[in-house]
Write a protein that holds these residues in place. Structure first.
Motif, PDB file in Angstrom:
ATOM      1  N   PRO A  38     -22.162   3.298   7.986  1.00 15.22           N
ATOM      2  CA  PRO A  38     -22.922   2.052   7.986  1.00 15.22           C
ATOM      3  C   PRO A  38     -24.155   2.159   8.874  1.00 15.22           C
ATOM      4  CG  PRO A  38     -20.604   1.673   8.522  1.00 15.22           C
ATOM      5  CD  PRO A  38     -20.823   3.143   8.502  1.00 15.22           C
ATOM      6  N   PRO A  39     -25.151   1.323   8.654  1.00 17.11           N
ATOM      7  CA  PRO A  39     -26.360   1.394   9.463  1.00 17.11           C
ATOM      8  C   PRO A  39     -26.117   0.953  10.895  1.00 17.11           C
ATOM      9  CG  PRO A  39     -26.412  -0.526   8.037  1.00 17.11           C
ATOM     10  CD  PRO A  39     -25.208   0.276   7.649  1.00 17.11           C
ATOM     11  N   GLY A  40     -26.944   1.432  11.792  1.00 18.93           N
ATOM     12  CA  GLY A  40     -26.889   0.994  13.182  1.00 18.93           C
ATOM     13  C   GLY A  40     -26.499   2.099  14.132  1.00 18.93           C
ATOM     14  N   PRO A  41     -27.015   2.041  15.367  1.00 15.33           N
ATOM     15  CA  PRO A  41     -26.737   3.082  16.357  1.00 15.33           C
ATOM     16  C   PRO A  41     -25.276   3.162  16.764  1.00 15.33           C
ATOM     17  CG  PRO A  41     -27.914   1.244  17.349  1.00 15.33           C
ATOM     18  CD  PRO A  41     -27.908   1.002  15.882  1.00 15.33           C
ATOM     19  N   GLU A  42     -24.516   2.078  16.606  1.00 15.47           N
ATOM     20  CA  GLU A  42     -23.106   2.075  17.016  1.00 15.47           C
ATOM     21  C   GLU A  42     -22.274   3.110  16.254  1.00 15.47           C
ATOM     22  OE1 GLU A  42     -21.691   0.496  19.418  1.00 15.47           O
ATOM     23  OE2 GLU A  42     -23.189  -0.958  19.999  1.00 15.47           O
ATOM     24  N   THR A  43     -22.723   3.489  15.060  1.00 13.52           N
ATOM     25  CA  THR A  43     -21.953   4.433  14.245  1.00 13.52           C
ATOM     26  C   THR A  43     -22.669   5.762  14.074  1.00 13.52           C
ATOM     27  OG1 THR A  43     -22.954   3.467  12.275  1.00 13.52           O
ATOM     28  CG2 THR A  43     -20.823   2.592  12.952  1.00 13.52           C
ATOM     29  N   ALA A  44     -23.764   5.964  14.786  1.00  9.92           N
ATOM     30  CA  ALA A  44     -24.579   7.158  14.568  1.00  9.92           C
ATOM     31  C   ALA A  44     -24.292   8.286  15.552  1.00  9.92           C
ATOM     32  CB  ALA A  44     -26.070   6.781  14.636  1.00  9.92           C
ATOM     33  N   PHE A  45     -23.244   8.155  16.365  1.00 12.28           N
ATOM     34  CA  PHE A  45     -22.906   9.208  17.315  1.00 12.28           C
ATOM     35  C   PHE A  45     -21.399   9.425  17.297  1.00 12.28           C
ATOM     36  CE2 PHE A  45     -22.412   5.279  19.562  1.00 12.28           C
ATOM     37  CZ  PHE A  45     -21.314   5.463  20.373  1.00 12.28           C
ATOM     38  N   SER A  46     -20.966  10.510  17.936  1.00 12.68           N
ATOM     39  CA  SER A  46     -19.542  10.805  18.003  1.00 12.68           C
ATOM     40  C   SER A  46     -18.934  10.091  19.206  1.00 12.68           C
ATOM     41  CB  SER A  46     -19.305  12.313  18.132  1.00 12.68           C
ATOM     42  OG  SER A  46     -17.929  12.554  18.338  1.00 12.68           O
ATOM     43  N   ARG A  47     -18.269   8.984  18.921  1.00 10.12           N
ATOM     44  CA  ARG A  47     -17.637   8.192  19.982  1.00 10.12           C
ATOM     45  C   ARG A  47     -16.559   9.006  20.708  1.00 10.12           C
ATOM     46  NH1 ARG A  47     -17.857   2.876  21.135  1.00 10.12           N
ATOM     47  NH2 ARG A  47     -19.161   2.518  19.319  1.00 10.12           N
ATOM     48  N   SER A  48     -15.855   9.870  19.971  1.00 10.28           N
ATOM     49  CA  SER A  48     -14.771  10.649  20.590  1.00 10.28           C
ATOM     50  C   SER A  48     -15.320  11.607  21.652  1.00 10.28           C
ATOM     51  CB  SER A  48     -13.987  11.417  19.524  1.00 10.28           C
ATOM     52  OG  SER A  48     -14.850  12.246  18.778  1.00 10.28           O
ATOM     53  N   ILE A  49     -16.476  12.202  21.395  1.00 12.10           N
ATOM     54  CA  ILE A  49     -17.067  13.119  22.388  1.00 12.10           C
ATOM     55  C   ILE A  49     -17.531  12.327  23.606  1.00 12.10           C
ATOM     56  CG2 ILE A  49     -18.986  14.693  22.844  1.00 12.10           C
ATOM     57  CD1 ILE A  49     -18.722  15.702  19.971  1.00 12.10           C
ATOM     58  N   ALA A  50     -18.212  11.186  23.372  1.00 10.95           N
ATOM     59  CA  ALA A  50     -18.689  10.359  24.488  1.00 10.95           C
ATOM     60  C   ALA A  50     -17.524   9.855  25.336  1.00 10.95           C
ATOM     61  CB  ALA A  50     -19.496   9.185  23.943  1.00 10.95           C
ATOM     62  N   GLU A  51     -16.467   9.394  24.685  1.00 11.07           N
ATOM     63  CA  GLU A  51     -15.315   8.874  25.425  1.00 11.07           C
ATOM     64  C   GLU A  51     -14.590   9.972  26.194  1.00 11.07           C
ATOM     65  OE1 GLU A  51     -12.986   6.691  22.596  1.00 11.07           O
ATOM     66  OE2 GLU A  51     -14.316   4.941  22.681  1.00 11.07           O
ATOM     67  N   ARG A  52     -14.564  11.174  25.625  1.00 10.02           N
ATOM     68  CA  ARG A  52     -13.912  12.291  26.328  1.00 10.02           C
ATOM     69  C   ARG A  52     -14.688  12.632  27.605  1.00 10.02           C
ATOM     70  NH1 ARG A  52     -11.135  17.567  23.730  1.00 10.02           N
ATOM     71  NH2 ARG A  52     -10.615  18.610  25.667  1.00 10.02           N
ATOM     72  N   ALA A  53     -16.019  12.638  27.508  1.00 11.68           N
ATOM     73  CA  ALA A  53     -16.837  12.918  28.700  1.00 11.68           C
ATOM     74  C   ALA A  53     -16.585  11.862  29.775  1.00 11.68           C
ATOM     75  CB  ALA A  53     -18.319  12.945  28.321  1.00 11.68           C
ATOM     76  N   ALA A  54     -16.496  10.594  29.354  1.00  4.04           N
ATOM     77  CA  ALA A  54     -16.268   9.511  30.312  1.00  4.04           C
ATOM     78  C   ALA A  54     -14.867   9.585  30.908  1.00  4.04           C
ATOM     79  CB  ALA A  54     -16.480   8.169  29.617  1.00  4.04           C
ATOM     80  N   THR A  55     -13.874   9.857  30.074  1.00  6.12           N
ATOM     81  CA  THR A  55     -12.486   9.911  30.534  1.00  6.12           C
ATOM     82  C   THR A  55     -12.268  11.057  31.508  1.00  6.12           C
ATOM     83  OG1 THR A  55     -11.758   8.997  28.418  1.00  6.12           O
ATOM     84  CG2 THR A  55     -10.087  10.039  29.782  1.00  6.12           C
ATOM     85  N   GLU A  56     -12.802  12.227  31.156  1.00  3.73           N
ATOM     86  CA  GLU A  56     -12.613  13.411  32.007  1.00  3.73           C
ATOM     87  C   GLU A  56     -13.572  13.427  33.185  1.00  3.73           C
ATOM     88  OE1 GLU A  56     -12.679  16.909  29.558  1.00  3.73           O
ATOM     89  OE2 GLU A  56     -11.009  16.223  28.309  1.00  3.73           O
ATOM     90  N   GLY A  57     -14.669  12.652  33.085  1.00  9.66           N
ATOM     91  CA  GLY A  57     -15.641  12.588  34.170  1.00  9.66           C
ATOM     92  C   GLY A  57     -16.462  13.840  34.335  1.00  9.66           C
ATOM     93  N   VAL A  58     -16.547  14.656  33.268  1.00 11.69           N
ATOM     94  CA  VAL A  58     -17.334  15.895  33.311  1.00 11.69           C
ATOM     95  C   VAL A  58     -18.194  15.981  32.060  1.00 11.69           C
ATOM     96  CG1 VAL A  58     -15.656  17.163  34.708  1.00 11.69           C
ATOM     97  CG2 VAL A  58     -15.463  17.206  32.220  1.00 11.69           C
ATOM     98  N   PRO A  59     -19.292  16.749  32.133  1.00  9.99           N
ATOM     99  CA  PRO A  59     -20.129  16.896  30.941  1.00  9.99           C
ATOM    100  C   PRO A  59     -19.368  17.619  29.825  1.00  9.99           C
ATOM    101  CG  PRO A  59     -21.272  17.699  32.888  1.00  9.99           C
ATOM    102  CD  PRO A  59     -19.865  17.435  33.287  1.00  9.99           C
ATOM    103  N   ILE A  60     -19.590  17.192  28.598  1.00  9.40           N
ATOM    104  CA  ILE A  60     -19.025  17.858  27.429  1.00  9.40           C
ATOM    105  C   ILE A  60     -20.185  18.479  26.656  1.00  9.40           C
ATOM    106  CG2 ILE A  60     -17.763  17.561  25.259  1.00  9.40           C
ATOM    107  CD1 ILE A  60     -15.973  17.072  27.644  1.00  9.40           C
ATOM    108  N   VAL A  61     -20.106  19.783  26.437  1.00  5.71           N
ATOM    109  CA  VAL A  61     -21.156  20.492  25.697  1.00  5.71           C
ATOM    110  C   VAL A  61     -20.497  21.228  24.540  1.00  5.71           C
ATOM    111  CG1 VAL A  61     -23.032  22.175  25.835  1.00  5.71           C
ATOM    112  CG2 VAL A  61     -22.400  20.852  27.864  1.00  5.71           C
TER     113      VAL A  61
END
Length: 200
Positions: A38-61
């Motif tokens: 669907p259109p919009g920035p809310e669905t245009a990125f990988s939420r799982s990668i962003a949430e993993r970086a936030a949960t682990e508190g480290v950069p994900i590359v």
């Protein structure tokens, strides 16, 4: 700034709200209405990668997200045809307040150690700025609440002053009525005891 530092194709700043839910605060180079989502920035990125970086508190590359076993179950990675992804948490005093996310759908290995280090440094400063903005927002909200309470209090005090004025008028009127009703001028007696009785 992250796009300039890394030559990423697209970028997002994600923040958490008071309930811990993610929202896109800023996005760049997002083609709305892209195929397969669907259109919009809310669905245009990988939420799982962003949430993993936030949960682990480290950069994900990821050098090649499509082949990265950590995210093979993430539908957003395959749907968005992501190759390189960089997600860096925004943390203040050990508390994650958001995430800086950048990706490239065409180039694998787009983010090297130098780019990751630069974005991490930037994320530290950005996290402080985000937290300061939140604190200022909280202070402004608290100030508005205090002003509203002060206004209510002033109105209540003014109302009570009017009521007190009315009570004073009633007391004065009652005193006048009582002085007319109970006039002891015709009674004989000027001794201290009799005067005390009249006073009572």
């Amino acid at each position: 700034t992250v796009l300039d530092l890394t030559s990423a194709e697209r970028g997002f700043v994600l923040l958490t709200d008071a309930h811990g839910k993610w929202r896109v605060e800023a996005s760049r180079n997002i083609a709305l209405g892209e195929k397969n989502h669907p259109p919009g920035p809310e669905t245009a990125f990988s939420r799982s990668i962003a949430e993993r970086a936030a949960t682990e508190g480290v950069p994900i590359v990821t050098l090649d997200a499509a082949g990265d076993q950590r995210f093979e179950a993430a539908l957003s990675v395959s749907d968005l045809k992501l190759r390189s992804v960089l997600a860096v948490p925004l943390a203040v005093k050990g508390r994650v307040v958001g995430c800086v996310y950048a990706d490239h759908r065409l180039r694998a290995g787009a983010f090297g150690d130098a780019e990751v280090a630069l974005v991490c440094d930037l994320a530290e400063q950005a996290a402080i700025a985000v937290e300061n903005a939140r604190l200022l927002g909280d202070f402004a909200r608290a100030q508005r609440e205090i002003d509203a309470l002060n206004k209510e209090l002033q109105q209540e005090v003014a109302k009570q002053a009017v009521e007190l004025g009315e009570l004073h008028k009633e007391v004065r009127t009652s005193r006048v009525a009582l002085s007319v009703r109970y006039n002891y001028d015709n009674l004989v007696g000027r001794t201290p005891r009799m005067l005390e009785l009249f006073r009572l």
